[in-house]
Scaffold this motif. Structure first.
Motif, PDB file in Angstrom:
ATOM      1  N   LYS A 237      -8.030  11.844 -28.664  1.00  0.00           N
ATOM      2  CA  LYS A 237      -7.081  12.104 -28.028  1.00  0.00           C
ATOM      3  C   LYS A 237      -5.243  12.395 -28.879  1.00  0.00           C
ATOM      4  O   LYS A 237      -4.859  13.511 -27.891  1.00  0.00           O
ATOM      5  CB  LYS A 237      -6.253  11.186 -26.514  1.00  0.00           C
ATOM      6  N   VAL A 238      -5.384  11.829 -29.413  1.00  0.00           N
ATOM      7  CA  VAL A 238      -3.819  11.455 -30.200  1.00  0.00           C
ATOM      8  C   VAL A 238      -3.916  12.696 -30.666  1.00  0.00           C
ATOM      9  O   VAL A 238      -2.712  13.842 -31.067  1.00  0.00           O
ATOM     10  CB  VAL A 238      -3.596  11.203 -30.590  1.00  0.00           C
ATOM     11  N   LYS A 239      -4.979  12.825 -31.802  1.00  0.00           N
ATOM     12  CA  LYS A 239      -5.064  13.843 -32.906  1.00  0.00           C
ATOM     13  C   LYS A 239      -4.992  15.048 -32.427  1.00  0.00           C
ATOM     14  O   LYS A 239      -4.871  16.453 -32.750  1.00  0.00           O
ATOM     15  CB  LYS A 239      -6.596  13.688 -33.651  1.00  0.00           C
ATOM     16  N   ASP A 240      -5.945  15.359 -30.945  1.00  0.00           N
ATOM     17  CA  ASP A 240      -6.225  16.803 -30.262  1.00  0.00           C
ATOM     18  C   ASP A 240      -4.814  17.253 -29.448  1.00  0.00           C
ATOM     19  O   ASP A 240      -4.744  18.054 -29.182  1.00  0.00           O
ATOM     20  CB  ASP A 240      -7.244  16.760 -29.789  1.00  0.00           C
ATOM     21  N   GLY A 241      -3.717  16.202 -29.736  1.00  0.00           N
ATOM     22  CA  GLY A 241      -2.561  16.487 -29.296  1.00  0.00           C
ATOM     23  C   GLY A 241      -2.437  15.880 -27.424  1.00  0.00           C
ATOM     24  O   GLY A 241      -1.818  16.516 -27.208  1.00  0.00           O
ATOM     25  N   ASN A 242      -3.722  15.900 -27.370  1.00  0.00           N
ATOM     26  CA  ASN A 242      -3.598  15.219 -25.325  1.00  0.00           C
ATOM     27  C   ASN A 242      -2.629  14.184 -25.386  1.00  0.00           C
ATOM     28  O   ASN A 242      -2.472  14.024 -24.312  1.00  0.00           O
ATOM     29  CB  ASN A 242      -5.360  15.508 -25.466  1.00  0.00           C
ATOM     30  N   ILE A 243      -2.647  13.224 -25.911  1.00  0.00           N
ATOM     31  CA  ILE A 243      -1.766  12.206 -25.585  1.00  0.00           C
ATOM     32  C   ILE A 243      -0.453  12.105 -26.659  1.00  0.00           C
ATOM     33  O   ILE A 243      -0.487  12.020 -28.208  1.00  0.00           O
ATOM     34  CB  ILE A 243      -2.252  11.299 -25.381  1.00  0.00           C
ATOM     35  N   GLU A 244       0.698  11.192 -26.625  1.00  0.00           N
ATOM     36  CA  GLU A 244       1.959  11.122 -27.859  1.00  0.00           C
ATOM     37  C   GLU A 244       0.606   9.430 -27.759  1.00  0.00           C
ATOM     38  O   GLU A 244       1.086   8.531 -26.846  1.00  0.00           O
ATOM     39  CB  GLU A 244       3.102  10.476 -26.282  1.00  0.00           C
ATOM     40  N   PRO A 245       1.544   8.748 -28.941  1.00  0.00           N
ATOM     41  CA  PRO A 245       1.337   7.509 -29.439  1.00  0.00           C
ATOM     42  C   PRO A 245       1.880   6.051 -28.621  1.00  0.00           C
ATOM     43  O   PRO A 245       1.186   5.781 -28.103  1.00  0.00           O
ATOM     44  CB  PRO A 245       1.771   7.161 -30.535  1.00  0.00           C
ATOM     45  N   ASP A 246       3.581   6.722 -28.185  1.00  0.00           N
ATOM     46  CA  ASP A 246       4.077   6.440 -27.422  1.00  0.00           C
ATOM     47  C   ASP A 246       3.321   5.986 -25.816  1.00  0.00           C
ATOM     48  O   ASP A 246       3.790   5.288 -24.861  1.00  0.00           O
ATOM     49  CB  ASP A 246       5.193   7.052 -27.025  1.00  0.00           C
ATOM     50  N   SER A 247       2.383   6.823 -24.973  1.00  0.00           N
ATOM     51  CA  SER A 247       1.882   7.159 -24.497  1.00  0.00           C
ATOM     52  C   SER A 247       0.354   5.842 -24.536  1.00  0.00           C
ATOM     53  O   SER A 247      -0.204   5.876 -22.854  1.00  0.00           O
ATOM     54  CB  SER A 247       1.503   7.259 -23.406  1.00  0.00           C
TER      55      SER A 247
ATOM     56  N   THR B  42      -0.742   2.032 -23.709  1.00  0.00           N
ATOM     57  CA  THR B  42      -0.291   1.108 -22.402  1.00  0.00           C
ATOM     58  C   THR B  42      -1.054   0.436 -22.936  1.00  0.00           C
ATOM     59  O   THR B  42      -2.473   0.753 -22.462  1.00  0.00           O
ATOM     60  CB  THR B  42       0.221   1.393 -20.968  1.00  0.00           C
ATOM     61  N   PRO B  43      -1.235  -0.934 -22.652  1.00  0.00           N
ATOM     62  CA  PRO B  43      -2.337  -1.651 -22.108  1.00  0.00           C
ATOM     63  C   PRO B  43      -3.462  -1.323 -20.920  1.00  0.00           C
ATOM     64  O   PRO B  43      -4.843  -1.030 -20.275  1.00  0.00           O
ATOM     65  CB  PRO B  43      -1.982  -3.160 -21.401  1.00  0.00           C
ATOM     66  N   GLU B  44      -2.316  -1.016 -20.013  1.00  0.00           N
ATOM     67  CA  GLU B  44      -3.362  -0.003 -18.955  1.00  0.00           C
ATOM     68  C   GLU B  44      -3.736   1.235 -19.712  1.00  0.00           C
ATOM     69  O   GLU B  44      -5.647   1.493 -19.247  1.00  0.00           O
ATOM     70  CB  GLU B  44      -2.441   0.827 -17.919  1.00  0.00           C
ATOM     71  N   LEU B  45      -4.024   2.382 -20.499  1.00  0.00           N
ATOM     72  CA  LEU B  45      -5.066   2.922 -20.905  1.00  0.00           C
ATOM     73  C   LEU B  45      -5.550   2.468 -21.512  1.00  0.00           C
ATOM     74  O   LEU B  45      -6.956   2.951 -21.889  1.00  0.00           O
ATOM     75  CB  LEU B  45      -4.113   4.141 -22.284  1.00  0.00           C
ATOM     76  N   ILE B  46      -5.707   1.543 -22.293  1.00  0.00           N
ATOM     77  CA  ILE B  46      -6.429   1.083 -22.912  1.00  0.00           C
ATOM     78  C   ILE B  46      -7.590   0.339 -21.912  1.00  0.00           C
ATOM     79  O   ILE B  46      -8.921   0.577 -21.863  1.00  0.00           O
ATOM     80  CB  ILE B  46      -5.911  -0.499 -23.943  1.00  0.00           C
ATOM     81  N   SER B  47      -7.142  -0.526 -21.130  1.00  0.00           N
ATOM     82  CA  SER B  47      -8.333  -0.933 -20.134  1.00  0.00           C
ATOM     83  C   SER B  47      -9.054   0.255 -20.126  1.00  0.00           C
ATOM     84  O   SER B  47     -10.680   0.599 -19.330  1.00  0.00           O
ATOM     85  CB  SER B  47      -7.808  -1.289 -18.813  1.00  0.00           C
ATOM     86  N   GLU B  48      -8.136   1.433 -19.181  1.00  0.00           N
ATOM     87  CA  GLU B  48      -9.222   3.119 -19.200  1.00  0.00           C
ATOM     88  C   GLU B  48      -9.779   3.770 -19.735  1.00  0.00           C
ATOM     89  O   GLU B  48     -11.421   4.292 -19.444  1.00  0.00           O
ATOM     90  CB  GLU B  48      -8.117   3.593 -19.422  1.00  0.00           C
ATOM     91  N   HIS B  49      -9.873   3.007 -21.053  1.00  0.00           N
ATOM     92  CA  HIS B  49     -10.988   3.520 -22.227  1.00  0.00           C
ATOM     93  C   HIS B  49     -12.715   2.303 -22.490  1.00  0.00           C
ATOM     94  O   HIS B  49     -12.926   2.571 -23.620  1.00  0.00           O
ATOM     95  CB  HIS B  49     -10.507   3.778 -23.806  1.00  0.00           C
ATOM     96  N   LEU B  50     -12.134   1.111 -22.302  1.00  0.00           N
ATOM     97  CA  LEU B  50     -12.762   0.592 -22.065  1.00  0.00           C
ATOM     98  C   LEU B  50     -13.901   0.406 -21.479  1.00  0.00           C
ATOM     99  O   LEU B  50     -14.316   1.004 -19.898  1.00  0.00           O
ATOM    100  CB  LEU B  50     -13.122  -1.005 -22.067  1.00  0.00           C
ATOM    101  N   TYR B  51     -15.516  -0.035 -21.190  1.00  0.00           N
ATOM    102  CA  TYR B  51     -16.984   0.367 -20.476  1.00  0.00           C
ATOM    103  C   TYR B  51     -16.080  -0.239 -19.232  1.00  0.00           C
ATOM    104  O   TYR B  51     -16.860   0.683 -18.334  1.00  0.00           O
ATOM    105  CB  TYR B  51     -17.908  -0.514 -21.230  1.00  0.00           C
TER     106      TYR B  51
END
Ligand code: IPE
Ligand code: IPE
Ligand code: MG
Length: 248
Positions: A162-172, A174-183
Motif C-alpha cells: 500500500k505504501v509502495k503504491d502510494g495508497n497510504i503514507e508511512p505516517d498513517s 498505526t496500531p489500528e491499521l496493523i490490527s486491520e491487516h491481521l487475520y
C-alpha cells in the motif's frame, strides 16, 4: 442452546464482566495418550471431544468470540502419520459439528495459512464457513496452520504494498491499521488466554493480539479439560484487576 440450560455453576459469574474474546492453546493431547499407553492419535481424538464441550460451554455462557489453536505452522514438522490423523479429525469435526453450529447460531471462521491444508479439509472448512456465515450468536475462530510470525509477515507485506503504491503514507501506519491487516481483523483482542498442560509459553500464538491479555495456564491436559474448570477460570479472570498500564 437456550438460556434455561445455564446451570448453577454459572452462579458466581458476573454476566457484565465476561471476556468478549477467549483464546485457548489446546495442549497436552500427546501426553494424555502417553500416560495411558495409547497412541498420540487417540489423544487427539479425545481432544476433539473436549473441543465440542468447550464450544458448547462458551455458547451457553454467552462468550461472543472463541479462538482455538488447533494446528500451528510449526506443527507441519510433526510425523506425517500424525499430521494425516489430525487433518482427518479436523475434517470429521467440521462435518459433524456443522448442524450444531447452525442450530446454535455459531459462525465458523478460520485464521492461518489455510491454503496449506489438504484440499478436502479446505472444502469442508469452506462449506462450514459458508453455511454458518450469517450466524451472530458466537464466533468460533479456528487457528489452523496458524503462526503469529507468519501473520505479522503477511500484514507487513500488505502494508508495504500500500505504501509502495502510494495508497497510504508511512505516517498513517498505526496500531489500528496493523490490527486491520491481521487475520483477526474486526475481532476484539483476546481478554483471556488459556493454555492447558502446564507449558509456560506462547508457541507463536496471536503475538500482536495478546499485548494486554490475561493469561491462565492450567496443568490439566487438554483431553481432560472440561466445563467446570473452564467456569472456575472465568471466575478467576473476573477477580483480576486489569490496569492496562494505568493506575487505579
Ligand atoms: C496439542 O497436543 C494438539 C496439537 C498441537 C495439534 P499435543 O499434540 O501438542 O500434545 P503434547 O504437547 O505432545 O502432549
Ligand atoms: C501449540 O502446541 C500449538 C497448538 C496447540 C496447536 P505445541 O505442542 O505445538 O507447542 P510446543 O511445541 O509445546 O511449544
Ligand atoms: Mg504440545
Amino acid at each position: 442452546m437456550n438460556s434455561s440450560t445455564s446451570s448453577s455453576i454459572h452462579i458466581d459469574l458476573d454476566p457484565a464482566e465476561l471476556p468478549s474474546h477467549i483464546a485457548i492453546i489446546m495442549d497436552g493431547n500427546g501426553r494424555w495418550a502417553k500416560k495411558r499407553l495409547l497412541s498420540r492419535i487417540k489423544g487427539h481424538e479425545k481432544g476433539s471431544e473436549a473441543v465440542r464441550t468447550i464450544v458448547r460451554a462458551c455458547r451457553e455462557i454467552r462468550i461472543p468470540n472463541l479462538t482455538l489453536y488447533a494446528f500451528s505452522t510449526e506443527n507441519w514438522q510433526r510425523p506425517q502419520s500424525e499430521i494425516v490423523a489430525l487433518m482427518t479429525l479436523l475434517k470429521k469435526f467440521l462435518e459433524s459439528e456443522q448442524k450444531e453450529m447452525v442450530d446454535n447460531n455459531i459462525r465458523l471462521n478460520a485464521i492461518g495459512q489455510t491454503e496449506r491444508l489438504p484440499k478436502n479439509v479446505q472444502q469442508a472448512l469452506h462449506k462450514a464457513m459458508t453455511v454458518t456465515r450469517k450466524n451472530d450468536g458466537m464466533l468460533l475462530n479456528l487457528a489452523l496452520s496458524y503462526g503469529g510470525r507468519a501473520e505479522i509477515v503477511k500484514m507487513v507485506k500488505e502494508i508495504a504494498i500500500k505504501v509502495k503504491d502510494g495508497n497510504i503514507e508511512p505516517d498513517s501506519i498505526t496500531p489500528e491499521l496493523i490490527s486491520e491487516h491481521l487475520y483477526t481483523s474486526g475481532i476484539p483482542d483476546p481478554d483471556l488466554l488459556i493454555r492447558t498442560s502446564g507449558e509456560m509459553r506462547i508457541s507463536n500464538f496471536l503475538l500482536w493480539q495478546i499485548a494486554y491479555t490475561e493469561i491462565y495456564v492450567t496443568n490439566t491436559l487438554w483431553p481432560d479439560f472440561g466445563k467446570d474448570e473452564f467456569v472456575r477460570i472465568l471466575i478467576d479472570y473476573q477477580h483480576r484487576k486489569r490496569r492496562f498500564g494505568k493506575v487505579e
